[in-house]
Write an enzyme that holds these catalytic residues in place. Sequence first.
Site, PDB file in Angstrom:
ATOM      1  CG  ASN A  95       2.395   1.370  -3.482  1.00  0.00           C
ATOM      2  OD1 ASN A  95       2.433   0.472  -2.643  1.00  0.00           O
ATOM      3  ND2 ASN A  95       2.087   1.150  -4.755  1.00  0.00           N
ATOM      4  CE1 TYR A 169      10.722  -5.183  -2.957  1.00  0.00           C
ATOM      5  CE2 TYR A 169      11.072  -6.328  -0.886  1.00  0.00           C
ATOM      6  CZ  TYR A 169      10.240  -5.642  -1.747  1.00  0.00           C
ATOM      7  OH  TYR A 169       8.927  -5.400  -1.397  1.00  0.00           O
ATOM      8  CE  LYS A 173      10.074  -2.150  -0.662  1.00  0.00           C
ATOM      9  NZ  LYS A 173       9.147  -1.092  -1.086  1.00  0.00           N
TER      10      LYS A 173
HETATM   11  P1  NAD Z   1       2.812  -4.432  -8.129  1.00  0.00           P
HETATM   12  O1  NAD Z   1       3.857  -4.950  -9.030  1.00  0.00           O
HETATM   13  O2  NAD Z   1       1.411  -4.904  -8.302  1.00  0.00           O
HETATM   14  O3  NAD Z   1       2.794  -2.840  -8.131  1.00  0.00           O
HETATM   15  C1  NAD Z   1       3.942  -2.081  -8.249  1.00  0.00           C
HETATM   16  C2  NAD Z   1       3.577  -0.727  -8.767  1.00  0.00           C
HETATM   17  O4  NAD Z   1       4.753   0.077  -8.885  1.00  0.00           O
HETATM   18  C3  NAD Z   1       2.949  -0.805 -10.161  1.00  0.00           C
HETATM   19  O5  NAD Z   1       1.845   0.088 -10.208  1.00  0.00           O
HETATM   20  C4  NAD Z   1       4.073  -0.301 -11.070  1.00  0.00           C
HETATM   21  O6  NAD Z   1       3.578   0.337 -12.224  1.00  0.00           O
HETATM   22  C5  NAD Z   1       4.752   0.697 -10.150  1.00  0.00           C
HETATM   23  N1  NAD Z   1       6.099   1.018 -10.597  1.00  0.00           N
HETATM   24  C6  NAD Z   1       7.117   0.176 -10.857  1.00  0.00           C
HETATM   25  N2  NAD Z   1       8.192   0.873 -11.276  1.00  0.00           N
HETATM   26  C7  NAD Z   1       7.832   2.186 -11.274  1.00  0.00           C
HETATM   27  C8  NAD Z   1       8.488   3.378 -11.591  1.00  0.00           C
HETATM   28  N3  NAD Z   1       9.761   3.391 -12.018  1.00  0.00           N
HETATM   29  N4  NAD Z   1       7.810   4.544 -11.480  1.00  0.00           N
HETATM   30  C9  NAD Z   1       6.526   4.558 -11.066  1.00  0.00           C
HETATM   31  N5  NAD Z   1       5.851   3.455 -10.739  1.00  0.00           N
HETATM   32  C10 NAD Z   1       6.496   2.273 -10.842  1.00  0.00           C
HETATM   33  O7  NAD Z   1       3.329  -4.785  -6.659  1.00  0.00           O
HETATM   34  P2  NAD Z   1       2.735  -4.461  -5.216  1.00  0.00           P
HETATM   35  O8  NAD Z   1       2.828  -5.709  -4.447  1.00  0.00           O
HETATM   36  O9  NAD Z   1       1.432  -3.754  -5.286  1.00  0.00           O
HETATM   37  O10 NAD Z   1       3.865  -3.481  -4.657  1.00  0.00           O
HETATM   38  C11 NAD Z   1       3.607  -2.177  -4.175  1.00  0.00           C
HETATM   39  C12 NAD Z   1       4.615  -1.846  -3.095  1.00  0.00           C
HETATM   40  O11 NAD Z   1       4.421  -2.722  -1.982  1.00  0.00           O
HETATM   41  C13 NAD Z   1       6.074  -2.021  -3.512  1.00  0.00           C
HETATM   42  O12 NAD Z   1       6.855  -0.968  -2.963  1.00  0.00           O
HETATM   43  C14 NAD Z   1       6.470  -3.333  -2.872  1.00  0.00           C
HETATM   44  O13 NAD Z   1       7.854  -3.402  -2.604  1.00  0.00           O
HETATM   45  C15 NAD Z   1       5.646  -3.271  -1.591  1.00  0.00           C
HETATM   46  N6  NAD Z   1       5.434  -4.566  -0.947  1.00  0.00           N
HETATM   47  C16 NAD Z   1       4.682  -5.535  -1.523  1.00  0.00           C
HETATM   48  C17 NAD Z   1       4.503  -6.735  -0.868  1.00  0.00           C
HETATM   49  C18 NAD Z   1       3.658  -7.855  -1.431  1.00  0.00           C
HETATM   50  O14 NAD Z   1       3.642  -8.948  -0.840  1.00  0.00           O
HETATM   51  N7  NAD Z   1       2.943  -7.670  -2.519  1.00  0.00           N
HETATM   52  C19 NAD Z   1       5.107  -6.972   0.368  1.00  0.00           C
HETATM   53  C20 NAD Z   1       5.889  -5.947   0.919  1.00  0.00           C
HETATM   54  C21 NAD Z   1       6.046  -4.749   0.257  1.00  0.00           C
END
Ligand code: NAD
Length: 271
Positions: A95, A169, A173
């Site tokens: 994730n 990004y 993806k």
């Molecule tokens: P967030 O910023 O709250 O969480 C991201 C997490 O990734 C955090 O726990 C961070 O510590 C971790 N992280 C970042 N770099 C890292 C690394 N090098 N090693 C290990 N962990 C690392 O954001 P989120 O929205 O919870 O995102 C989680 C996933 O969901 C991501 O892959 C993001 O692309 C995807 N996503 C989010 C959304 C949205 O609208 N929030 C939409 C589509 C996809």
Amino acid sequence: MTEAHRPLSGQKAIVTGASSGIGAGIARAFARAGAAVGINYRSGRDAAEALVEEIFREGGEAIALGADVSDEAQVQAMFGAFLGAFGRLDILVANSGIQQDAPFAEMTAAQWRRVIDVNLTGQFLCAREAVRTFLAQGAASDGPSRAAGKIVCMSSVHDVIPWAGHANYAASKGGVAMLVKTLAQELAEKRIRVNAISPGAIRTPINREAWETAEAEARLLALIPYGRIGEPEDVAEAAIWLASDASDYVVGTTLYVDGGMTLYPAFRGNG
Ligand code: NAD
């Protein structure tokens, strides 16, 4: 939750990027569904440890695992630590993800590489370690699940919707989407199921500026036919299903959890 509602009972899961947002929501929901959870974080150690304590208080099992998912040695050490604590692995939720946005002409190579490193190479490294573990546990294992192992990769609606100003990004993806299908095709005969979730707009720190003011939220809602921003719990429900035996015949699918964002809402009453 009653036993009948604990679809991950007895299973062991690693969730990367689980100190925040969607990953934290999935870790919490997995623990309630009966899984022992490895809560990976990179910099959010306090948040990861607080989540472990919360899960303990609710009677669940969890461990915090610090590792940068883009670093091969740290990923291998993380899987080693998890297996040391729980003895086996049934589920990986890959994730972790970041954004480093810039207009294309201004995007630095460092911004490009960092996003690809975390969002795509990080998923490769974690998935490879998970597959090695599943294969070592073997088909002979009388594990707690019909599959020998399950991987759920966190993609995004931007694996199909182009996203100006976010070329790194969107490319990462798009890469995840094809990585998932290829792994699924390659590993199904080993009874390893690989699927993806592509969230739309979920209310987390990664996209705070898209929902924290009323004006930004209104612009965002215009892109969501269902009329609300998603919450981490919406994605967690999908992750539980993809990780459980309820989806045992689901292989190589991307599940869009997006309130209809991929349905071209700009065409409502238009075009
Ligand atoms: P967030 O910023 O709250 O969480 C991201 C997490 O990734 C955090 O726990 C961070 O510590 C971790 N992280 C970042 N770099 C890292 C690394 N090098 N090693 C290990 N962990 C690392 O954001 P989120 O929205 O919870 O995102 C989680 C996933 O969901 C991501 O892959 C993001 O692309 C995807 N996503 C989010 C959304 C949205 O609208 N929030 C939409 C589509 C996809």
